[in-house]
Design an enzyme around this catalytic site. Structure first.
Site, PDB file in Angstrom:
ATOM      1  CB  CYS A 163      61.881 -21.990 -16.218  1.00 23.16           C
ATOM      2  SG  CYS A 163      60.673 -21.404 -17.431  1.00 23.16           S
ATOM      3  CG  HIS A 303      61.950 -27.838 -14.314  1.00 23.86           C
ATOM      4  ND1 HIS A 303      61.917 -26.561 -13.771  1.00 23.86           N
ATOM      5  CD2 HIS A 303      61.733 -27.680 -15.643  1.00 23.86           C
ATOM      6  CE1 HIS A 303      61.689 -25.678 -14.726  1.00 23.86           C
ATOM      7  NE2 HIS A 303      61.559 -26.337 -15.873  1.00 23.86           N
ATOM      8  CD  GLU A 314      62.802 -32.879 -13.373  1.00 21.43           C
ATOM      9  OE1 GLU A 314      63.244 -32.367 -12.330  1.00 21.43           O
ATOM     10  OE2 GLU A 314      61.735 -32.493 -13.915  1.00 21.43           O
ATOM     11  CE  LYS A 332      57.868 -25.651 -12.976  1.00 23.15           C
ATOM     12  NZ  LYS A 332      58.913 -26.193 -12.083  1.00 23.15           N
ATOM     13  CG  HIS A 337      56.380 -23.408 -15.525  1.00 23.97           C
ATOM     14  ND1 HIS A 337      57.316 -22.762 -14.742  1.00 23.97           N
ATOM     15  CD2 HIS A 337      57.095 -23.999 -16.523  1.00 23.97           C
ATOM     16  CE1 HIS A 337      58.523 -22.952 -15.230  1.00 23.97           C
ATOM     17  NE2 HIS A 337      58.411 -23.716 -16.314  1.00 23.97           N
ATOM     18  CG  PHE A 396      62.751 -21.776 -22.962  1.00 26.55           C
ATOM     19  CD1 PHE A 396      62.331 -23.073 -22.751  1.00 26.55           C
ATOM     20  CD2 PHE A 396      61.809 -20.839 -23.356  1.00 26.55           C
ATOM     21  CE1 PHE A 396      61.002 -23.437 -22.930  1.00 26.55           C
ATOM     22  CE2 PHE A 396      60.479 -21.177 -23.536  1.00 26.55           C
ATOM     23  CZ  PHE A 396      60.081 -22.483 -23.321  1.00 26.55           C
TER      24      PHE A 396
END
Length: 408
Positions: A163, A303, A314, A332, A337, A396
């Site tokens: 991502c 994010h 975060e 998002k 996403h 990831f």
């Protein structure tokens, strides 16, 4: 950083669940209402909602043979790239294609093609499988198709950091310009993996929102009731040039790409490192390259996946680096996403935030998690001067990418 060594963003192209085009996407994000809907493709699954691009007609938007030769992730990128190049004022018929590079982020490639062709193999046998399966599947083909479509013969490749892929691509593209390898780079990300297999995979991991009876309320970044993200699709493409070159041709500069930082958590296959040490390093490296201090940053496009753990880590990291003086948003909540495209789409939205002195709201933020001590914009867009802004992307494998944009 002077105009002689800074990187200018001269073109933007966006294709998202808010619509086809930069202006309609920006309006949708600033309106702050989720684009999640029930998806017939996912009808037999426990999670049957997504954020998909509306009204994309491959024959009209790409070309009459597009359905035969392009997976959807390539179609989205071609549409976004054409818009970005037109926005920049550059002409592919007259540019020196050898000095134009293409660097695109993509996490998965043509998974919908793979699923379709695998089903044909099982149901009808080998002769039913398309000879174009592999060219439509492999991620690198999006960069190849953009080169063929726009006549670019410079460096041409795809970055894959889950991502963070789109943001990684943009940071890499800036390096090609600073090193003098290219004069122009088309860069960004694309992803189109709203498919039964991919949605099932994410659902099995427990990262998707299960609020399927109320799709537009499902994605809730930083909210106390968040329970996961809504999968999306889309593409974002930026045209980057050295600012001196852009000024010399009198091109409008939307913003400067001033800094890029990257790091790895080396912690877990999916869960971020709890203390955010590597993310802090990526943030600080990006700020150092930009030549700005943390207290100069006015906006962070986070994010912000709306998962319990990721948002918490975060938020703590942003608080540690920036304190309470920065306006945070996660787009998002509106667009879902978009996986490997997310970093590019959010980079483009960060450019627009700088250009328009506007921070979009975070959709569905009704009660901010009290443990997340941030100034998260909600409700309506906030008008405020944004001289310096940050866009965060994490993937990831613990892969982190941070971009810093400044006003032109």
């Amino acid at each position: 950083m002077t105009s002689g060594d800074s990187i200018a963003v001269t073109g933007l192209g966006l294709v998202t669940a808010a619509g086809i085009g930069t202006d309609v996407t920006w309006k949708g994000v600033c309106d702050g209402r989720s684009k999640a809907t029930k998806n017939p493709v996912l009808a037999d699954l426990p999670i049957d909602i997504s954020c998909t691009v509306p009204d994309l007609d491959p024959a009209r938007h790409v070309g009459p043979r597009s359905r035969l030769t392009h997976d959807r992730f390539i179609q989205l990128a071609i549409v976004a790239a054409r818009e970005a190049v037109a926005d920049s004022g550059l002409d592919p018929l007259t540019w020196d294609g050898a000095r134009v590079g293409v660097v695109i982020g993509c996490g998965l490639g043509g998974i919908t093609t793979l699923e379709t062709q695998h089903r044909r193999l099982l149901e009808k046998g080998p002769q039913a499988v398309s000879a174009l399966l592999l060219p439509m599947l492999v991620p690198n083909m999006v960069a190849g198709h953009l080169a063929m479509d726009l006549g670019t013969t410079g460096p041409n490749f795809v970055t894959a950091s889950a991502c963070a892929s789109g943001a990684t691509a943009i940071g890499t593209a800036a390096g090609l310009l600073r090193e003098g390898v290219c004069d122009v780079v088309l860069t960004g990300g694309t992803e189109a993996n709203v498919s039964p297999l991919m949605v099932t995979g994410f659902a099995q991991m427990g990262v998707l929102s299960r609020r399927v009876d109320d799709p537009t309320a499902a994605s809730r970044p930083f909210d106390a009731a968040r329970d996961g993200f809504v999968i999306g699709e889309g593409s974002g493409v930026l045209v980057l040039e050295r600012e001196a070159d852009a000024r010399a041709r009198r091109a409008p500069v939307r913003a400067r790409l001033a800094g890029y930082g990257a790091s790895a958590d080396a912690h877990h296959i999916t869960t971020p490192e709890p203390e955010g040490r590597s993310v802090r390093r990526a943030l600080r490296d990006a700020l150092a390259q930009a030549g700005v201090e943390a207290d100069e940053v006015r906006h962070v496009n986070a994010h912000g996946t709306a998962t319990r753990i990721n948002d918490a880590i975060e938020a703590r990291t942003l608080r540690a680096v920036f304190g309470d003086g920065v306006a945070v948003t996660s787009t998002k909540g509106v667009l879902g996403h978009t996986l490997g495209a997310a970093g590019a789409i959010e980079a483009a939205l960060t450019v627009l935030a700088v250009q328009h002195s506007t921070v979009p709201p975070t959709a569905n933020l009704e009660q901010q998690d009290p443990d997340l001590d941030l100034d998260v914009v909600s409700g309506t867009a906030r008008q405020t001067k944004v001289d310096v802004a940050v866009s965060n992307s994490f993937g990831f494998g613990g892969q982190n990418a941070v971009l810093v944009f400044t006003a032109a």
